[in-house]
Design a protein around this motif. Structure first.
Motif, mmCIF file in Angstrom:
data_model
loop_
_atom_site.group_PDB
_atom_site.id
_atom_site.type_symbol
_atom_site.label_atom_id
_atom_site.label_comp_id
_atom_site.label_asym_id
_atom_site.label_seq_id
_atom_site.Cartn_x
_atom_site.Cartn_y
_atom_site.Cartn_z
ATOM 1 N N VAL A 262 132.092 20.578 48.724
ATOM 2 C CA VAL A 262 131.572 21.489 46.579
ATOM 3 C C VAL A 262 131.614 20.285 46.450
ATOM 4 C CG1 VAL A 262 132.585 22.007 45.218
ATOM 5 C CG2 VAL A 262 133.246 23.212 47.370
ATOM 6 N N TRP A 263 132.280 18.766 46.112
ATOM 7 C CA TRP A 263 132.138 17.390 45.324
ATOM 8 C C TRP A 263 130.324 17.406 45.490
ATOM 9 C CZ3 TRP A 263 133.155 16.675 40.958
ATOM 10 C CH2 TRP A 263 133.066 14.876 40.826
ATOM 11 N N GLU A 264 129.837 17.256 46.522
ATOM 12 C CA GLU A 264 128.064 16.917 47.385
ATOM 13 C C GLU A 264 127.628 17.981 46.438
ATOM 14 O OE1 GLU A 264 128.390 15.784 51.013
ATOM 15 O OE2 GLU A 264 130.262 14.435 50.604
ATOM 16 N N ILE A 265 127.427 19.137 46.761
ATOM 17 C CA ILE A 265 126.950 19.797 46.151
ATOM 18 C C ILE A 265 126.977 20.187 44.338
ATOM 19 C CG2 ILE A 265 126.569 22.955 45.784
ATOM 20 C CD1 ILE A 265 127.248 22.932 48.452
ATOM 21 N N LEU A 266 127.764 19.934 43.734
ATOM 22 C CA LEU A 266 127.738 19.311 42.684
ATOM 23 C C LEU A 266 127.193 18.227 42.110
ATOM 24 C CD1 LEU A 266 131.576 21.044 41.875
ATOM 25 C CD2 LEU A 266 129.521 22.282 41.340
ATOM 26 N N LEU A 267 126.984 17.369 42.707
ATOM 27 C CA LEU A 267 126.655 15.807 42.757
ATOM 28 C C LEU A 267 125.495 16.653 42.730
ATOM 29 C CD1 LEU A 267 129.264 13.211 43.497
ATOM 30 C CD2 LEU A 267 128.921 13.995 40.902
ATOM 31 N N THR A 268 124.513 17.103 43.577
ATOM 32 C CA THR A 268 123.077 16.706 43.933
ATOM 33 C C THR A 268 122.593 17.464 43.395
ATOM 34 O OG1 THR A 268 123.809 18.360 45.929
ATOM 35 C CG2 THR A 268 123.319 15.843 45.764
ATOM 36 N N HIS A 269 123.228 18.951 42.764
ATOM 37 C CA HIS A 269 122.416 19.590 41.792
ATOM 38 C C HIS A 269 122.333 19.687 40.504
ATOM 39 C CE1 HIS A 269 120.833 23.526 41.169
ATOM 40 N NE2 HIS A 269 121.398 23.703 40.257
ATOM 41 N N ASP A 270 121.451 19.301 39.945
ATOM 42 C CA ASP A 270 121.552 18.314 38.027
ATOM 43 C C ASP A 270 121.153 20.138 37.276
ATOM 44 O OD1 ASP A 270 118.568 19.075 38.725
ATOM 45 O OD2 ASP A 270 117.965 18.096 36.456
ATOM 46 N N GLY A 271 122.518 20.372 37.071
ATOM 47 C CA GLY A 271 122.743 21.885 36.155
ATOM 48 C C GLY A 271 123.952 22.857 36.137
ATOM 49 N N ILE A 272 124.212 23.861 36.267
ATOM 50 C CA ILE A 272 125.617 24.423 36.538
ATOM 51 C C ILE A 272 125.697 25.428 37.116
ATOM 52 C CG2 ILE A 272 126.062 24.065 34.015
ATOM 53 C CD1 ILE A 272 124.920 26.872 33.676
ATOM 54 N N LEU A 273 126.538 25.475 37.948
ATOM 55 C CA LEU A 273 126.225 26.337 39.688
ATOM 56 C C LEU A 273 127.873 27.267 38.847
ATOM 57 C CD1 LEU A 273 125.873 23.967 42.551
ATOM 58 C CD2 LEU A 273 124.423 25.961 42.178
ATOM 59 N N SER A 274 127.486 28.772 39.809
ATOM 60 C CA SER A 274 128.502 29.879 39.533
ATOM 61 C C SER A 274 129.207 29.301 41.282
ATOM 62 C CB SER A 274 127.833 31.343 39.997
ATOM 63 O OG SER A 274 126.595 30.875 40.927
ATOM 64 N N ALA A 275 130.236 29.722 41.202
ATOM 65 C CA ALA A 275 131.024 29.389 42.824
ATOM 66 C C ALA A 275 130.090 30.550 43.660
ATOM 67 C CB ALA A 275 132.293 30.890 42.451
ATOM 68 N N GLU A 276 129.090 31.409 43.625
ATOM 69 C CA GLU A 276 128.675 32.060 43.921
ATOM 70 C C GLU A 276 127.597 31.196 44.978
ATOM 71 O OE1 GLU A 276 128.154 35.239 45.860
ATOM 72 O OE2 GLU A 276 126.596 35.166 46.312
ATOM 73 N N GLU A 277 126.982 30.476 43.834
ATOM 74 C CA GLU A 277 125.419 29.957 44.073
ATOM 75 C C GLU A 277 125.906 28.322 44.676
ATOM 76 O OE1 GLU A 277 122.315 30.668 40.179
ATOM 77 O OE2 GLU A 277 124.758 29.455 39.914
ATOM 78 N N ILE A 278 127.132 28.279 44.512
ATOM 79 C CA ILE A 278 127.486 26.970 45.654
ATOM 80 C C ILE A 278 128.014 27.190 46.898
ATOM 81 C CG2 ILE A 278 130.094 25.227 46.662
ATOM 82 C CD1 ILE A 278 130.079 25.272 43.216
ATOM 83 N N TYR A 279 128.849 28.786 46.825
ATOM 84 C CA TYR A 279 129.198 29.225 48.070
ATOM 85 C C TYR A 279 127.781 29.069 48.839
ATOM 86 C CZ TYR A 279 130.563 32.557 51.983
ATOM 87 O OH TYR A 279 130.692 33.519 52.958
ATOM 88 N N GLN A 280 126.890 29.842 48.652
ATOM 89 C CA GLN A 280 125.293 30.089 49.469
ATOM 90 C C GLN A 280 124.474 29.033 49.742
ATOM 91 O OE1 GLN A 280 124.365 33.036 50.460
ATOM 92 N NE2 GLN A 280 125.040 33.810 48.807
ATOM 93 N N THR A 281 124.765 27.582 48.708
ATOM 94 C CA THR A 281 124.804 26.145 49.247
ATOM 95 C C THR A 281 125.488 25.853 50.414
ATOM 96 O OG1 THR A 281 124.140 26.111 46.489
ATOM 97 C CG2 THR A 281 123.917 24.304 48.557
ATOM 98 N N VAL A 282 127.037 26.330 50.818
ATOM 99 C CA VAL A 282 127.545 25.726 52.359
ATOM 100 C C VAL A 282 126.700 26.375 53.184
ATOM 101 C CG1 VAL A 282 129.678 25.938 52.963
ATOM 102 C CG2 VAL A 282 129.524 25.460 50.631
ATOM 103 N N VAL A 283 125.518 27.844 52.918
ATOM 104 C CA VAL A 283 126.036 28.534 53.961
ATOM 105 C C VAL A 283 124.422 27.757 54.035
ATOM 106 C CG1 VAL A 283 125.263 30.603 54.896
ATOM 107 C CG2 VAL A 283 127.385 30.414 53.515
ATOM 108 N N GLN A 284 123.361 27.974 53.690
ATOM 109 C CA GLN A 284 122.070 27.122 54.248
ATOM 110 C C GLN A 284 122.330 26.363 54.357
ATOM 111 O OE1 GLN A 284 120.129 27.160 49.637
ATOM 112 N NE2 GLN A 284 120.145 28.922 49.518
ATOM 113 N N GLN A 285 123.874 25.016 54.460
ATOM 114 C CA GLN A 285 123.275 23.841 55.139
ATOM 115 C C GLN A 285 124.172 24.145 56.313
ATOM 116 O OE1 GLN A 285 126.346 21.170 52.542
ATOM 117 N NE2 GLN A 285 124.691 21.410 50.735
ATOM 118 N N GLY A 286 124.213 25.576 56.829
ATOM 119 C CA GLY A 286 125.050 25.275 57.919
ATOM 120 C C GLY A 286 126.404 25.269 57.884
ATOM 121 N N GLU A 287 127.193 25.299 57.010
ATOM 122 C CA GLU A 287 128.575 25.710 57.164
ATOM 123 C C GLU A 287 128.709 26.845 56.867
ATOM 124 O OE1 GLU A 287 130.217 22.549 58.006
ATOM 125 O OE2 GLU A 287 129.107 21.236 58.226
#
Lengths: 145, 145
Positions: free
Chosen positions: B26-51
């Motif tokens: 979660v921390w790395e996703i927040l850091l690499t994404h310049d902008g604001i993210l919803s919990a949903e978007e973070i979840y989706q990004t995690v999934v896209q990373q195969g985790e």
DNA sequence: AGTGCAAATGCAAGTTATTCGCATTTAGAG
DNA sequence: CTCTAAATGCGAATAACTTGCATTTGCACT
């Protein structure tokens, strides 16, 4: 400025809002309460007055008022709740007491200059903003001591 | 400033946060994404990373980061969603594009003077504020034309 | 390196705030 | 007074988030 119930109906009509029992009730509650109210609080106030208005109607009425520019919808910090307050002429903001929910208007809006600066710098088209300042009012500060 | 995964772990540790797989992700996703993210978007990004990380864990991790002052929680205008972004040193605010959710930092915070003035005038103890400015970024303006 | 345990996570169910579909009622134009 | 579009009530649905509890894991301490 003291207004009668009839005046309120008239005012709603002027804004293209058909006068109905739920709408009049919600509008008067918003007007008489100086501060911000959640849908829940409005519902409770209606009940206390010995009336009933369905919860979904409360939401629909509030949404209508927001659409027509009569009411401002914002968030109460630290909750998931929307809160509503009557729009004042000339766009103000709220200073909100976290304990008693009393609000004080901050006006005029201190952001119009800032918005212009930011628009010039970023080339964004700015369409709006949210500003709420929160803390504890003098009375609550005493009580909490 | 480019930081390795190890640096991030170290950084979390410094803030009294035990390093775990969900937290690092979660921390790395927040850091690499310049902008604001919803919990949903973070979840989706995690999934896209195969985790996979459970949704409630995402919320718990975000809440922890907010508590520790690493992340700021705010609302995305026009929705019921909370959005999250890394706190920058020296308290900034966001200019948010309503179409693509890109954000630009507004810094320094233009409100500290205002807060002092208001505190003096109202005798409130001010503990915080929310400010978000929203509109459309240059790219989206072109597309929408 | 192994071990114990508080803390973190996953899962499923629960809550809260809000919205929707649809049958019934009502305001207000004509 | 009548007609009709619009508003309301009701119940069910949804979205976003939270909680309880059993299982797992990081890491301080051997």
């Amino acid at each position: 400025m003291v207004c009668s119930l009839e005046d309120h109906r008239e005012y709603l009509h002027q804004h293209g809002i058909k006068s109905t029992r739920p709408r009049n009730l919600v509008w008067e509650i918003l007007l008489t309460h100086d501060g911000i109210l959640s849908a829940e609080e409005i519902y409770q106030t209606v009940v206390q007055q010995g009336e009933t208005v369905n919860f979904s109607t409360i939401y629909r009425v509030l949404e209508l008022f927001v659409e027509k520019g009569l009411v401002e919808k914002s968030f109460f910090p630290g909750t998931q709740k929307n809160v509503f307050s009557v729009c004042h002429v000339g766009h103000t903001h709220h200073l909100i007491c976290l304990r008693c929910h009393k609000t004080v208007d901050i006006s005029p809006c201190p952001l119009s200059d800032l918005e212009k600066q930011i628009a010039a710098k970023t080339d964004f088209q700015i369409v709006g903003h949210h500003l709420e300042i929160y803390g504890y009012c003098p009375e609550c500060r005493k009580i909490m001591k």
